[in-house]
Design a protein around this motif. Sequence first.
Motif, mmCIF file in Angstrom:
data_model
loop_
_atom_site.group_PDB
_atom_site.id
_atom_site.type_symbol
_atom_site.label_atom_id
_atom_site.label_comp_id
_atom_site.label_asym_id
_atom_site.label_seq_id
_atom_site.Cartn_x
_atom_site.Cartn_y
_atom_site.Cartn_z
ATOM 1 N N ASP A 187 -3.136 -9.984 -0.697
ATOM 2 C CA ASP A 187 -4.111 -8.901 -0.759
ATOM 3 C C ASP A 187 -4.914 -9.002 -2.053
ATOM 4 O O ASP A 187 -4.764 -9.938 -2.826
ATOM 5 C CB ASP A 187 -3.440 -7.534 -0.613
ATOM 6 C CG ASP A 187 -2.400 -7.264 -1.681
ATOM 7 O OD1 ASP A 187 -2.323 -8.025 -2.660
ATOM 8 O OD2 ASP A 187 -1.660 -6.281 -1.541
ATOM 9 N N SER A 188 -5.783 -8.021 -2.274
ATOM 10 C CA SER A 188 -6.725 -8.098 -3.396
ATOM 11 C C SER A 188 -6.066 -7.926 -4.754
ATOM 12 O O SER A 188 -6.680 -8.213 -5.774
ATOM 13 C CB SER A 188 -7.818 -7.052 -3.217
ATOM 14 O OG SER A 188 -7.250 -5.765 -3.151
ATOM 15 N N CYS A 189 -4.832 -7.467 -4.830
ATOM 16 C CA CYS A 189 -4.141 -7.281 -6.119
ATOM 17 C C CYS A 189 -3.494 -8.565 -6.631
ATOM 18 O O CYS A 189 -2.919 -8.565 -7.715
ATOM 19 C CB CYS A 189 -3.080 -6.195 -5.993
ATOM 20 S SG CYS A 189 -3.765 -4.570 -5.769
ATOM 21 N N PHE A 190 -3.555 -9.634 -5.875
ATOM 22 C CA PHE A 190 -2.936 -10.900 -6.282
ATOM 23 C C PHE A 190 -3.440 -11.349 -7.648
ATOM 24 O O PHE A 190 -2.674 -11.821 -8.481
ATOM 25 C CB PHE A 190 -3.225 -11.976 -5.227
ATOM 26 C CG PHE A 190 -2.550 -13.284 -5.491
ATOM 27 C CD1 PHE A 190 -1.254 -13.488 -5.086
ATOM 28 C CD2 PHE A 190 -3.214 -14.310 -6.138
ATOM 29 C CE1 PHE A 190 -0.618 -14.699 -5.312
ATOM 30 C CE2 PHE A 190 -2.590 -15.527 -6.370
ATOM 31 C CZ PHE A 190 -1.294 -15.711 -5.961
ATOM 32 N N ASN A 191 -4.727 -11.189 -7.889
ATOM 33 C CA ASN A 191 -5.332 -11.604 -9.157
ATOM 34 C C ASN A 191 -4.778 -10.820 -10.333
ATOM 35 O O ASN A 191 -4.601 -11.361 -11.423
ATOM 36 C CB ASN A 191 -6.852 -11.453 -9.075
ATOM 37 C CG ASN A 191 -7.551 -12.096 -10.221
ATOM 38 O OD1 ASN A 191 -7.164 -13.167 -10.662
ATOM 39 N ND2 ASN A 191 -8.579 -11.450 -10.722
ATOM 40 N N SER A 250 0.833 -1.205 0.000
ATOM 41 C CA SER A 250 0.000 0.000 0.000
ATOM 42 C C SER A 250 0.869 1.257 0.000
ATOM 43 O O SER A 250 0.514 2.259 -0.628
ATOM 44 C CB SER A 250 -0.955 -0.004 1.187
ATOM 45 O OG SER A 250 -0.240 -0.036 2.391
ATOM 46 N N PHE A 251 2.021 1.219 0.670
ATOM 47 C CA PHE A 251 2.942 2.351 0.629
ATOM 48 C C PHE A 251 3.442 2.583 -0.790
ATOM 49 O O PHE A 251 3.491 3.716 -1.272
ATOM 50 C CB PHE A 251 4.118 2.097 1.578
ATOM 51 C CG PHE A 251 5.207 3.122 1.475
ATOM 52 C CD1 PHE A 251 5.053 4.372 2.046
ATOM 53 C CD2 PHE A 251 6.383 2.831 0.794
ATOM 54 C CE1 PHE A 251 6.064 5.327 1.942
ATOM 55 C CE2 PHE A 251 7.381 3.767 0.681
ATOM 56 C CZ PHE A 251 7.224 5.025 1.263
ATOM 57 N N LEU A 252 3.827 1.507 -1.488
ATOM 58 C CA LEU A 252 4.318 1.639 -2.865
ATOM 59 C C LEU A 252 3.223 2.111 -3.818
ATOM 60 O O LEU A 252 3.492 2.855 -4.758
ATOM 61 C CB LEU A 252 4.899 0.305 -3.336
ATOM 62 C CG LEU A 252 6.197 -0.129 -2.653
ATOM 63 C CD1 LEU A 252 6.588 -1.522 -3.093
ATOM 64 C CD2 LEU A 252 7.313 0.857 -2.940
ATOM 65 N N ARG A 253 1.976 1.685 -3.581
ATOM 66 C CA ARG A 253 0.866 2.146 -4.419
ATOM 67 C C ARG A 253 0.687 3.648 -4.307
ATOM 68 O O ARG A 253 0.358 4.316 -5.275
ATOM 69 C CB ARG A 253 -0.432 1.448 -4.015
ATOM 70 C CG ARG A 253 -0.545 0.040 -4.463
ATOM 71 C CD ARG A 253 -1.913 -0.548 -4.098
ATOM 72 N NE ARG A 253 -1.788 -1.983 -4.039
ATOM 73 C CZ ARG A 253 -1.965 -2.721 -2.959
ATOM 74 N NH1 ARG A 253 -2.353 -2.179 -1.832
ATOM 75 N NH2 ARG A 253 -1.807 -4.034 -3.001
ATOM 76 N N ALA A 309 0.540 -2.903 -10.655
ATOM 77 C CA ALA A 309 -0.022 -3.282 -9.357
ATOM 78 C C ALA A 309 1.097 -3.708 -8.424
ATOM 79 O O ALA A 309 2.151 -4.165 -8.864
ATOM 80 C CB ALA A 309 -1.013 -4.422 -9.524
ATOM 81 N N PHE A 310 0.852 -3.543 -7.144
ATOM 82 C CA PHE A 310 1.743 -4.033 -6.106
ATOM 83 C C PHE A 310 0.953 -5.024 -5.262
ATOM 84 O O PHE A 310 -0.134 -4.711 -4.802
ATOM 85 C CB PHE A 310 2.245 -2.892 -5.220
ATOM 86 C CG PHE A 310 3.176 -1.964 -5.922
ATOM 87 C CD1 PHE A 310 4.507 -2.294 -6.076
ATOM 88 C CD2 PHE A 310 2.713 -0.772 -6.421
ATOM 89 C CE1 PHE A 310 5.362 -1.440 -6.734
ATOM 90 C CE2 PHE A 310 3.561 0.088 -7.073
ATOM 91 C CZ PHE A 310 4.891 -0.243 -7.226
ATOM 92 N N CYS A 311 1.515 -6.195 -5.091
ATOM 93 C CA CYS A 311 0.805 -7.253 -4.385
ATOM 94 C C CYS A 311 1.639 -7.708 -3.194
ATOM 95 O O CYS A 311 2.835 -7.951 -3.328
ATOM 96 C CB CYS A 311 0.562 -8.418 -5.342
ATOM 97 S SG CYS A 311 -0.122 -9.859 -4.562
ATOM 98 N N GLY A 312 0.994 -7.836 -2.055
ATOM 99 C CA GLY A 312 1.665 -8.359 -0.881
ATOM 100 C C GLY A 312 1.311 -9.816 -0.681
ATOM 101 O O GLY A 312 0.144 -10.186 -0.695
ATOM 102 N N VAL A 313 2.326 -10.639 -0.511
ATOM 103 C CA VAL A 313 2.124 -12.073 -0.293
ATOM 104 C C VAL A 313 2.955 -12.481 0.912
ATOM 105 O O VAL A 313 4.156 -12.269 0.941
ATOM 106 C CB VAL A 313 2.547 -12.898 -1.529
ATOM 107 C CG1 VAL A 313 2.377 -14.375 -1.270
ATOM 108 C CG2 VAL A 313 1.773 -12.466 -2.756
#
Length: 189
Positions: free
Chosen positions: A122-126, A79-82, A90-94
Motif C-alpha cells: 500500500d501507499s505507506c510502504f515508502n 487500515s483497521f490498525l490505522r 505508519a502501518f503498511c500492508g505487504v
Amino acid sequence: MILHYLKVAIRSLMKFKMQNIIAIFGLAMSLFCFSVCLYCSRYIFSTDDCFRNRDRIVELYLGRSDNNFSSITSGSLPSFLRNQGLNAKAFCGVARTDERSYNIEVYEGKLLPYNLRFMETDSCFNEVFTPEILHGSWKNAIQNPNSVILFESTAKRIFGSAEKSIGKRMVLNRRLYTSPNSTPREGGD
C-alpha cells in the motif's frame, strides 16, 4: 619447569600420533562449524540493517490453514490498525511475493513476454521501509492505480537502462485473484 612440560607434551604427541591427529581434525571441524554458524547468525540478524526505521518495524503474520502458519495477512488489517489510534508512525500492508506474467512494451509498439516476481503493497510502504527511488517519484506511483516500481537491475535487464523504464506499458497476461473486479479475465494494463 616449563621446559619439562614441553618435553613431556612432545613425547606424548610422538607416542600417540593417531589419537592426536584425530583430535586436531575434530578441533578444526568444530572451529569451521562455529565460524559458519557465526556467519549465518550475523547474516540473519543484519537483514533489516538497510532500513532507517529498523528498530520500529514489526512484522505480523496472521493466518492459519491446516495447522500450518503462513504469511497470509488480511489486506484490510493495516487500515483497521490505522483507525485504532495506536501510537505508531505508519502501518503498511505487504502481500507475499509471487510471480506474474507480463507483456512489456520494450520499444514503441513491441511487446515482449516476461515473468517477474512481484510484491503488492500500500501507499505507506515508502514511510516504513524508505526505499531509494532513482527515477520517477513515489507520489506518482501511489496516485496511479496499478503502478509498478521496478528494481534498478530489472529495469536495466528489460529496457537497457533504468531511465527508459518510466512510462512504459506492462500488460498482465491473466486476471489477478486479489482484485478480480478491476482486471479483465485475460489480464490488462
